[in-house]
Design an enzyme around this catalytic site. Structure first.
Site, PDB file in Angstrom:
ATOM      1  N   LYS A  31      10.514  -0.330   7.249  1.00 50.49           N
ATOM      2  CA  LYS A  31      10.789  -0.850   6.406  1.00 50.49           C
ATOM      3  C   LYS A  31      12.099  -1.106   6.101  1.00 50.49           C
ATOM      4  O   LYS A  31      13.261   0.101   7.026  1.00 50.49           O
ATOM      5  CB  LYS A  31      10.662   0.557   5.800  1.00 50.49           C
ATOM      6  CG  LYS A  31       8.800   0.059   4.640  1.00 50.49           C
ATOM      7  CD  LYS A  31       9.335   1.215   2.947  1.00 50.49           C
ATOM      8  CE  LYS A  31       7.392   1.327   2.815  1.00 50.49           C
ATOM      9  NZ  LYS A  31       7.101   0.509   2.398  1.00 50.49           N
ATOM     10  N   ARG A  35      -4.150   2.400   2.755  1.00 49.13           N
ATOM     11  CA  ARG A  35      -5.109   2.195   2.661  1.00 49.13           C
ATOM     12  C   ARG A  35      -6.086   2.791   3.834  1.00 49.13           C
ATOM     13  O   ARG A  35      -7.651   3.533   3.396  1.00 49.13           O
ATOM     14  CB  ARG A  35      -5.891   0.352   2.677  1.00 49.13           C
ATOM     15  CG  ARG A  35      -5.061  -0.207   3.633  1.00 49.13           C
ATOM     16  CD  ARG A  35      -4.763  -1.353   3.223  1.00 49.13           C
ATOM     17  NE  ARG A  35      -2.932  -1.318   2.651  1.00 49.13           N
ATOM     18  CZ  ARG A  35      -3.368  -2.267   2.075  1.00 49.13           C
ATOM     19  NH1 ARG A  35      -3.975  -3.902   2.581  1.00 49.13           N
ATOM     20  NH2 ARG A  35      -1.706  -3.032   1.127  1.00 49.13           N
TER      21      ARG A  35
HETATM   22  N1  BES Z   1       3.796   2.269  -0.705  1.00 51.55           N
HETATM   23  C1  BES Z   1       4.036   1.230  -0.032  1.00 51.55           C
HETATM   24  C2  BES Z   1       3.829   0.479  -1.394  1.00 51.55           C
HETATM   25  C3  BES Z   1       5.037   0.854  -2.550  1.00 51.55           C
HETATM   26  C4  BES Z   1       6.279  -0.312  -2.410  1.00 51.55           C
HETATM   27  C5  BES Z   1       4.884   1.273  -3.171  1.00 51.55           C
HETATM   28  C6  BES Z   1       7.668  -0.125  -2.708  1.00 51.55           C
HETATM   29  C7  BES Z   1       6.022   0.933  -3.815  1.00 51.55           C
HETATM   30  C8  BES Z   1       7.177   0.873  -4.589  1.00 51.55           C
HETATM   31  C9  BES Z   1       3.238   0.780   0.824  1.00 51.55           C
HETATM   32  O1  BES Z   1       2.624   1.654   1.996  1.00 51.55           O
HETATM   33  C10 BES Z   1       3.364  -0.473   1.452  1.00 51.55           C
HETATM   34  O2  BES Z   1       3.839  -0.470   2.047  1.00 51.55           O
HETATM   35  N2  BES Z   1       2.429  -1.504   1.332  1.00 51.55           N
HETATM   36  C11 BES Z   1       2.855  -2.759   1.892  1.00 51.55           C
HETATM   37  C12 BES Z   1       1.584  -3.101   1.809  1.00 51.55           C
HETATM   38  C13 BES Z   1       1.718  -4.761   2.834  1.00 51.55           C
HETATM   39  C14 BES Z   1       2.335  -4.469   4.056  1.00 51.55           C
HETATM   40  C15 BES Z   1       0.111  -5.376   3.513  1.00 51.55           C
HETATM   41  C16 BES Z   1       3.635  -3.453   0.568  1.00 51.55           C
HETATM   42  O3  BES Z   1       3.038  -3.336  -0.367  1.00 51.55           O
HETATM   43  O4  BES Z   1       4.227  -4.359   0.971  1.00 51.55           O
HETATM   44 ZN    ZN Z   2       3.781   1.472   3.317  1.00 50.98          ZN
END
Ligand code: BES
Ligand code: ZN
Ligand code: ZN
Length: 500
Positions: free
Chosen positions: A280, A354
């Site tokens: 990230k 997931r």
């Molecule tokens: N933990 C994150 C989701 C999230 C993002 C929660 C921002 C709270 C604030 C999750 O694991 C994630 O990173 N999801 C990705 C999925 C994508 C790579 C398909 C997302 O939402 O960007």
């Molecule tokens: Zn994530």
């Protein structure tokens, strides 16, 4: 808090302040407001008349009683609650929480509340006490000096018109269990990830289970390997912290629910989400300490269940895992096999929630679950879609989804359903494995997360709650500090209550 007491005579309660709900447009012409007006020497009526206080929701005003009267309190707090027709049970906890925060800030150590609801007294008392307790949660746990911290509230007295003592007492006890369990969830969600890693999360679950009489089993990575949980384990490969699968079980002495039915609550417990190799961006990454909020919700709900002792069994499962980049970490394009035999092409290691829920949900069904509710801070996309107002809900059984939405309404928590279906499920088919862990870029991100988890549910009725937008509130509310919200705990408790 030292004591929660039932107040028999509201205006004469032996406390520093009386707090009372006031609805929009009310006058001091009858009932308790008239009585209070007398004790203020007519000031209350003039405050209403001059529209200095209109009873809008969220409004507060502090008045003083005239020097002499039957009252022992010297302060009167008016808490606005909007239209009386729209005043619902969960609003009682907003009123009690607002009163608590307002008075505590002014160093008031004891007050009595008259919430003025029409409904069930047990429920009203429960909501009132829950609000008093959750409103006192603060983020200052790690401050070495709490100089400006208000003194703790010592006594809360509750007066519910026409209610029996035993109903109020019962409701207050329930409210204590719910409020403290919500704060338990919030404390976990607020913990820094160097302190709350998967092993620590498992320890906290174990200690809590002992306290409230739940069975608790912790699976380590070896045991998970034996069960074939290759999807879950792929997420923790890059971390020094070993993954844990927390399994809690509540069993009533005598069950009254449908025979063979078992509700399972399953939570995403990513104690920190760096994104893994699909790292990230640095900005805002610190927020990802709350990526275990789904798991914390399961633990808090199970804690309350242990105390409230409903007459149906409930299973709680938390996949506690840290997602880090490292030489051993999973690469985008790796293929893993989950415990139900399905193969997964991992194309983005940041879609890790997931992956851990896949094996956790399959395990719930292996342990006999017939209804599964999973909760997770799963996607950023749900924040784009619903903001911090509604939790996204999806599922394979409309009855279960509808029931959760209805429980949410009763609990004062908002859910909004998004669709699932074959057309969506097709979009996670992989070229080289059974499925892939992401769908097409920027398309239906929240639904893609749900249809992935759905692949690991066999016969059970299943609902998925995406709490990424609702588990954390960046702003302070009159009834709540900023930070973790413990969203869904109250809704899930209602769901359990209705299964009895
Ligand atoms: N933990 C994150 C989701 C999230 C993002 C929660 C921002 C709270 C604030 C999750 O694991 C994630 O990173 N999801 C990705 C999925 C994508 C790579 C398909 C997302 O939402 O960007
Ligand atoms: Zn994530
Ligand atoms: Zn995550």
């Amino acid at each position: 808090m030292k004591s929660l007491v039932i107040t028999d005579n509201f205006t004469e309660a032996n406390v520093e302040a009386l707090a009372v709900t006031v609805f929009k447009g009310e006058k001091a012409s009858g009932g308790v407001l008239k009585e209070l007006d007398k004790l203020t020497g007519g000031i209350l009526a003039s405050v209403f008349k001059n529209e200095e206080f209109k009873g809008e929701s969220g409004e507060t005003a502090l008045l003083r009683f005239a020097a002499k009267g039957k009252n022992k309190a010297d302060k009167l707090l008016l808490v606005g609650a909007g239209d009386q027709d729209e005043f619902k049970m969960p609003d009682v906890s907003i009123v009690s929480g607002t009163a608590t925060r307002f008075l505590k800030k002014r160093n008031v150590k004891s007050f009595a509340l008259m919430p003025r609801t029409q409904g069930d007294a047990v429920e009203a008392a429960q909501c009132a006490v829950q609000g008093v307790i959750t409103s006192q949660f603060e983020l200052d746990k790690y401050k070495s000096k709490r100089e400006n911290a208000p003194k703790p509230l010592e006594t809360f007295g509750l007066f519910i018109e026409g209610a029996s003592k035993s109903d109020v007492e019962n409701g207050m006890k329930r409210g204590e269990a719910v409020g403290e369990s919500m704060n338990f969830t919030r404390d976990l969600a607020n913990e820094p990830p160097n302190i709350l890693h998967p092993t620590e999360m498992a320890k906290r679950a174990q200690t809590m289970a002992k306290e409230v009489g739940l069975k608790c089993e912790i699976l380590d990575e070896k045991q998970m390997e034996k069960l074939g949980m290759g999807s879950l384990l792929s997420v923790s490969l890059g971390s020094e912290q070993p993954a844990k699968l927390i399994i809690l079980k509540y069993e009533p002495k005598k069950s009254t629910g449908k025979k063979g039915e078992l509700l399972a609550l399953v939570g995403k417990g990513i104690t920190f989400d760096t994104g893994g190799i699909s790292l990230k961006p640095g900005e805002g990454m610190d927020a990802m300490k709350y990526d275990m909020s789904g798991g914390a919700t399961v633990l808090g709900t199970m804690r309350a269940i242990g105390q409230l002792k409903p007459s149906v069994p409930v299973l709680g499962i938390v996949a506690a895992v840290e997602n880090m980049p490292d030489g051993k970490a999973t690469r985008p394009s790796d293929v893993v096999t989950a415990s139900n035999g399905k193969t997964i092409e991992i194309l983005n290691t940041d879609a890790e929630g997931r992956l851990i829920l896949a094996d956790a949900v399959a395990h719930a069904e292996r342990l006999g679950a017939t209804r599964i509710v999973d909760m997770a801070t799963l996607t950023g996309a749900v924040i784009i879609a619903l903001g911090d107002i509604n939790t996204g809900i999806m599922g394979n059984d409309q009855g279960l989804v509808d029931e959760i939405i209805a429980c949410g309404k009763e609990a004062g928590e908002n859910f909004w359903q998004l669709p699932l279906g074959k057309e969506y499920s097709k979009q996670i088919k992989s070229d080289i494995a059974d499925i892939k862990n992401i769908g097409p870029a920027r398309k239906a991100g929240t639904i893609m997360g749900a249809v992935f988890i759905e692949e690991f549910v066999d016969k059970a009725k299943w609902a998925h709650l995406d709490i990424a937008g609702t588990a954390w509130d960046d702003g302070v509310k009159p009834f709540r500090s900023k930070g973790p919200t413990a969203v869904a705990v109250r809704t899930l408790l209602k769901l359990v209550e209705k299964a009895q």
